[in-house]
Design an enzyme around this catalytic site. Structure first.
Site, mmCIF file in Angstrom:
data_model
loop_
_atom_site.group_PDB
_atom_site.id
_atom_site.type_symbol
_atom_site.label_atom_id
_atom_site.label_comp_id
_atom_site.label_asym_id
_atom_site.label_seq_id
_atom_site.Cartn_x
_atom_site.Cartn_y
_atom_site.Cartn_z
ATOM 1 N N ASN A 112 -59.172 6.013 25.056
ATOM 2 C CA ASN A 112 -59.530 4.587 24.824
ATOM 3 C C ASN A 112 -58.389 3.596 25.044
ATOM 4 O O ASN A 112 -57.201 4.121 24.682
ATOM 5 C CB ASN A 112 -60.197 4.353 23.482
ATOM 6 C CG ASN A 112 -60.852 2.894 23.389
ATOM 7 O OD1 ASN A 112 -61.242 2.335 24.296
ATOM 8 N ND2 ASN A 112 -60.491 2.438 22.271
ATOM 9 N N ASP A 150 -60.959 3.676 16.632
ATOM 10 C CA ASP A 150 -59.816 3.343 17.184
ATOM 11 C C ASP A 150 -58.679 4.231 16.182
ATOM 12 O O ASP A 150 -57.873 3.557 15.785
ATOM 13 C CB ASP A 150 -59.299 1.804 16.942
ATOM 14 C CG ASP A 150 -60.438 0.833 17.921
ATOM 15 O OD1 ASP A 150 -60.678 1.289 18.833
ATOM 16 O OD2 ASP A 150 -60.688 0.053 17.408
HETATM 17 C C1 GRF Z 1 -59.760 -4.686 26.596
HETATM 18 O O1 GRF Z 1 -59.044 -5.754 25.871
HETATM 19 C C2 GRF Z 1 -59.877 -3.325 25.716
HETATM 20 O O2 GRF Z 1 -58.555 -3.060 25.074
HETATM 21 C C3 GRF Z 1 -60.981 -3.564 24.852
HETATM 22 O O3 GRF Z 1 -61.795 -4.312 25.522
HETATM 23 C C4 GRF Z 1 -61.068 -5.219 26.494
HETATM 24 C C5 GRF Z 1 -61.904 -4.838 27.780
HETATM 25 O O4 GRF Z 1 -61.522 -5.480 28.863
HETATM 26 N N1 GRF Z 1 -61.184 -2.287 24.360
HETATM 27 P P1 GRF Z 1 -62.134 -5.276 30.339
HETATM 28 O O5 GRF Z 1 -63.545 -4.984 30.349
HETATM 29 O O6 GRF Z 1 -60.975 -3.843 30.758
HETATM 30 O O7 GRF Z 1 -61.427 -6.156 31.177
#
Ligand code: GRF
Length: 232
Positions: A112, A150
């Site tokens: 993640n 997380d």
């Molecule tokens: C990112 O900031 C990621 O860290 C978080 O959700 C956001 C997703 O952005 N988990 P995207 O959909 O990849 O543009």
């Protein structure tokens, strides 16, 4: 063989795009076999369709339980050739907690990206929470996923200055650019078999922390980003 990869999205999928771009550039030895989303309208699905990658909407509300939803995801992921033995699952803005059953199907193979320097600011608004708190260094983390949100072992982190008075959105946008560097880098290492987990510690083969930015985006990554993965 390129590492078979399933990517789970709930939204825009810019991190998915960064992975696809680095695969196309020959920097990540992986193949995205399927993109799944719990939201039918997620733009990440559209990004996959454009590349002729199977893109499947699986609205979680249609399932009687979290276990049933995750069991169907597992089935679909396996069906597309992504298994615990040779494949991996990347969460890219996937806004659902995974069940222990799902994680047991892909032990140490689910990763993640999070827009904060864990363990600070877990949760859905990591960058905004860091800005509100008034931190002077913010950043992002890629980690293995465990049963706690997380929380799993950290593979790579990158830090950027946070400016006083800066809003969460501005900071989040700067952090997102770095996510697009560290996430494909981590997946490249995973595909190369270069990540070993000992307790909570991830040994990533041999790179030292490295300053990787410029005046426009000063940043420090640890382990350092290899050429091709640095911000441009
Ligand atoms: C990112 O900031 C990621 O860290 C978080 O959700 C956001 C997703 O952005 N988990 P995207 O959909 O990849 O543009």
């Amino acid at each position: 063989m390129p590492m078979p990869l399933a990517v789970l999205v709930s939204g825009g999928g810019s991190n998915l795009q960064s992975i696809l771009d680095k695969i196309d550039a020959g920097l990540v030895d992986a193949e995205v076999r399927v993109v799944l989303s719990n939201k039918a309208e997620a733009y990440g699905l559209e990004r996959a369709r454009r590349k002729n990658i199977p893109a499947i909407a699986l609205p979680h509300m249609a399932f009687p339980s979290r276990q049933a939803f995750d069991a169907e995801m597992t089935r679909l992921i396996n069906e597309h050739g992504v298994t615990a033995e040779t494949g991996a699952v990347a969460l890219a803005g996937f806004m659902r907690m995974l069940t222990p059953e799902f994680l047991r199907a892909f032990p140490q193979r689910v990763v993640n990206v999070h827009p904060a320097l864990l363990p600070s600011f877990p949760g859905t608004h990591g960058a905004a929470d860091a800005a509100s708190y008034g931190v002077r260094l913010a950043g992002c983390s890629v980690h293995f996923v465990d049963e706690i949100m997380d929380h799993g072992p950290v593979i790579i982190q990158a830090a950027v200055p946070a400016l006083p008075g800066e809003g969460g959105e501005t900071l989040a946008a700067r952090i997102l650019k770095l996510e697009h560097c560290i996430y494909p880098q981590a997946i490249a290492w995973l595909a190369q078999g270069r990540l070993t987990v000992q307790d909570r510690r991830v040994l990533a083969a041999g790179t030292a922390p490295a300053y990787c930015g410029d005046d426009a985006l000063p940043c420090l990554a640890s382990p350092g980003l290899e050429p091709g993965f640095r911000p441009v």
